[in-house]
Design a protein around this motif. Structure first.
Motif, mmCIF file in Angstrom:
data_model
loop_
_atom_site.group_PDB
_atom_site.id
_atom_site.type_symbol
_atom_site.label_atom_id
_atom_site.label_comp_id
_atom_site.label_asym_id
_atom_site.label_seq_id
_atom_site.Cartn_x
_atom_site.Cartn_y
_atom_site.Cartn_z
ATOM 1 N N THR A 73 0.838 -1.194 0.000
ATOM 2 C CA THR A 73 0.000 0.000 0.000
ATOM 3 C C THR A 73 0.876 1.248 0.000
ATOM 4 O OG1 THR A 73 -0.086 0.149 2.417
ATOM 5 C CG2 THR A 73 -1.745 -1.237 1.328
ATOM 6 N N ASP A 74 0.288 2.357 -0.416
ATOM 7 C CA ASP A 74 1.019 3.626 -0.378
ATOM 8 C C ASP A 74 1.420 3.968 1.051
ATOM 9 O OD1 ASP A 74 0.757 3.901 -3.100
ATOM 10 O OD2 ASP A 74 -0.982 5.227 -2.990
ATOM 11 N N GLU A 75 0.547 3.639 1.999
ATOM 12 C CA GLU A 75 0.842 3.915 3.413
ATOM 13 C C GLU A 75 2.070 3.137 3.870
ATOM 14 O OE1 GLU A 75 -1.390 3.758 7.776
ATOM 15 O OE2 GLU A 75 -2.275 2.735 6.053
ATOM 16 N N PHE A 76 2.152 1.860 3.467
ATOM 17 C CA PHE A 76 3.304 1.052 3.848
ATOM 18 C C PHE A 76 4.571 1.571 3.170
ATOM 19 C CE2 PHE A 76 6.230 -2.520 3.474
ATOM 20 C CZ PHE A 76 6.256 -2.981 4.780
ATOM 21 N N GLN A 77 4.462 1.927 1.900
ATOM 22 C CA GLN A 77 5.620 2.465 1.177
ATOM 23 C C GLN A 77 6.145 3.725 1.869
ATOM 24 O OE1 GLN A 77 7.346 1.334 -1.533
ATOM 25 N NE2 GLN A 77 5.985 0.846 -3.220
ATOM 26 N N GLU A 78 5.230 4.540 2.385
ATOM 27 C CA GLU A 78 5.633 5.770 3.063
ATOM 28 C C GLU A 78 6.450 5.453 4.312
ATOM 29 O OE1 GLU A 78 6.164 9.737 3.248
ATOM 30 O OE2 GLU A 78 5.040 8.686 1.670
ATOM 31 N N LYS A 79 6.108 4.375 4.993
ATOM 32 C CA LYS A 79 6.838 3.972 6.189
ATOM 33 C C LYS A 79 8.274 3.547 5.879
ATOM 34 C CE LYS A 79 2.821 2.301 8.809
ATOM 35 N NZ LYS A 79 2.180 1.111 9.412
ATOM 36 N N LEU A 80 8.517 3.163 4.625
ATOM 37 C CA LEU A 80 9.832 2.652 4.245
ATOM 38 C C LEU A 80 10.829 3.753 3.897
ATOM 39 C CD1 LEU A 80 8.729 -0.329 1.971
ATOM 40 C CD2 LEU A 80 9.455 -0.426 4.368
ATOM 41 N N VAL A 81 10.345 4.985 3.708
ATOM 42 C CA VAL A 81 11.232 6.075 3.313
ATOM 43 C C VAL A 81 12.273 6.311 4.408
ATOM 44 C CG1 VAL A 81 11.401 8.505 2.691
ATOM 45 C CG2 VAL A 81 9.424 7.165 1.945
ATOM 46 N N GLY A 82 13.537 6.142 4.040
ATOM 47 C CA GLY A 82 14.622 6.336 4.990
ATOM 48 C C GLY A 82 15.112 5.053 5.643
ATOM 49 N N SER A 83 14.381 3.953 5.449
ATOM 50 C CA SER A 83 14.805 2.679 6.037
ATOM 51 C C SER A 83 15.558 1.861 4.984
ATOM 52 C CB SER A 83 13.601 1.898 6.574
ATOM 53 O OG SER A 83 12.754 1.507 5.516
ATOM 54 N N ASN A 84 15.848 0.604 5.298
ATOM 55 C CA ASN A 84 16.555 -0.241 4.328
ATOM 56 C C ASN A 84 15.755 -1.502 4.019
ATOM 57 O OD1 ASN A 84 16.971 -1.930 6.543
ATOM 58 N ND2 ASN A 84 19.073 -1.257 6.857
ATOM 59 N N SER A 85 16.231 -2.274 3.051
ATOM 60 C CA SER A 85 15.477 -3.447 2.600
ATOM 61 C C SER A 85 15.393 -4.526 3.671
ATOM 62 C CB SER A 85 16.088 -4.018 1.316
ATOM 63 O OG SER A 85 17.434 -4.373 1.516
ATOM 64 N N ARG A 86 16.399 -4.625 4.511
ATOM 65 C CA ARG A 86 16.359 -5.617 5.593
ATOM 66 C C ARG A 86 15.164 -5.368 6.511
ATOM 67 N NH1 ARG A 86 21.230 -4.828 9.252
ATOM 68 N NH2 ARG A 86 19.958 -3.043 9.853
ATOM 69 N N ASP A 87 14.984 -4.101 6.904
ATOM 70 C CA ASP A 87 13.855 -3.757 7.768
ATOM 71 C C ASP A 87 12.530 -3.955 7.039
ATOM 72 O OD1 ASP A 87 15.665 -3.104 9.710
ATOM 73 O OD2 ASP A 87 15.521 -0.943 9.425
ATOM 74 N N MET A 88 12.524 -3.668 5.742
ATOM 75 C CA MET A 88 11.314 -3.843 4.949
ATOM 76 C C MET A 88 10.859 -5.297 4.978
ATOM 77 S SD MET A 88 10.841 -3.248 0.835
ATOM 78 C CE MET A 88 12.131 -4.433 0.397
ATOM 79 N N PHE A 89 11.773 -6.227 4.749
ATOM 80 C CA PHE A 89 11.400 -7.640 4.722
ATOM 81 C C PHE A 89 10.978 -8.148 6.102
ATOM 82 C CE2 PHE A 89 13.604 -7.631 0.622
ATOM 83 C CZ PHE A 89 12.723 -8.387 -0.124
#
Length: 204
Positions: free
Chosen positions: A36-52
């Motif tokens: 979702t766009d909301e989830f994508q917004e949470k990822l700004v500034g983080s890294n792929s490890r945290d995303m997964f």
């Protein structure tokens, strides 16, 4: 006068976020996972490890998807010269002339940081590059900024941070650093700026 400026990379040195969002969306769609766009917004500034870790609870599935994502990214190149913040060169040159030291502290991998700086011919301006991969937790954990200040052998009062994401701003503030928010009105920042060249007004 500030002795050093610590730059975030994505959203400051290169305007990469829209490209990263599209790349993530395409990859996860291939694996029947909707972002979702909301989830994508949470990822700004983080890294792929945290995303997964946020997305996939199953450890084995997460490990497999991380491997697949690495391969996917290798086949989804981004031209970082096209999205380079061209004001950086003038700003870095002015800071150099004033004897201000410079570092990069980014959630991205060290390989990506080096690639972006090299392709845009600004690597030589920075004496220190710090990747979030080095730490158990990247931004918003303040450790990346605490480490960077320590490696520069300076105090938080000596340094100024330039960030674009609220996650990064939170990390800098909690490392007791003054932080300029580029194109972000987050009230936690010391000040908001619309151009990276405005950094020069805040180093005195």
């Amino acid at each position: 006068m500030k002795k050093a400026v610590i730059f975030d990379m994505d959203g400051v040195i290169v305007f990469s976020e829209s490209h990263y969002r599209q790349r993530r969306k395409l990859f996860f769609a291939q694996h029947d996972i909707s972002l979702t766009d909301e989830f994508q917004e949470k990822l700004v500034g983080s890294n792929s490890r945290d995303m997964f870790e946020l997305l996939i609870e199953d450890v084995e599935k997460r490990k497999w998807l991380i491997e697949q994502y690495a391969e996917f990214r290798a086949n989804y190149p981004i031209d970082y010269r096209e999205i380079f913040n061209t004001e950086m060169v003038q700003t870095l040159e002015a800071l150099t002339n004033q004897g201000v030291r410079m570092a990069v502290a980014s959630s991205s991998s060290l390989e990506t940081i080096q690639r972006i700086l090299t392709e845009n011919q600004i690597l030589s301006y920075f004496e220190l590059l710090v990747s979030g991969d080095k730490f158990q937790r990247s931004k918003p954990n303040p450790e990346i900024y605490q480490y960077t200040v320590k490696k520069l052998d300076l105090t938080p009062d000596d340094c100024l941070v330039v960030e674009d994401s609220s996650i990064g701003i939170f990390a800098a503030v909690n490392a007791d650093l003054e932080v300029l928010a580029l194109n972000n009105d987050d009230p936690a920042a010391t000040a908001s700026i619309q151009s990276v060249s405005e950094v020069l007004k805040y180093i005195e």
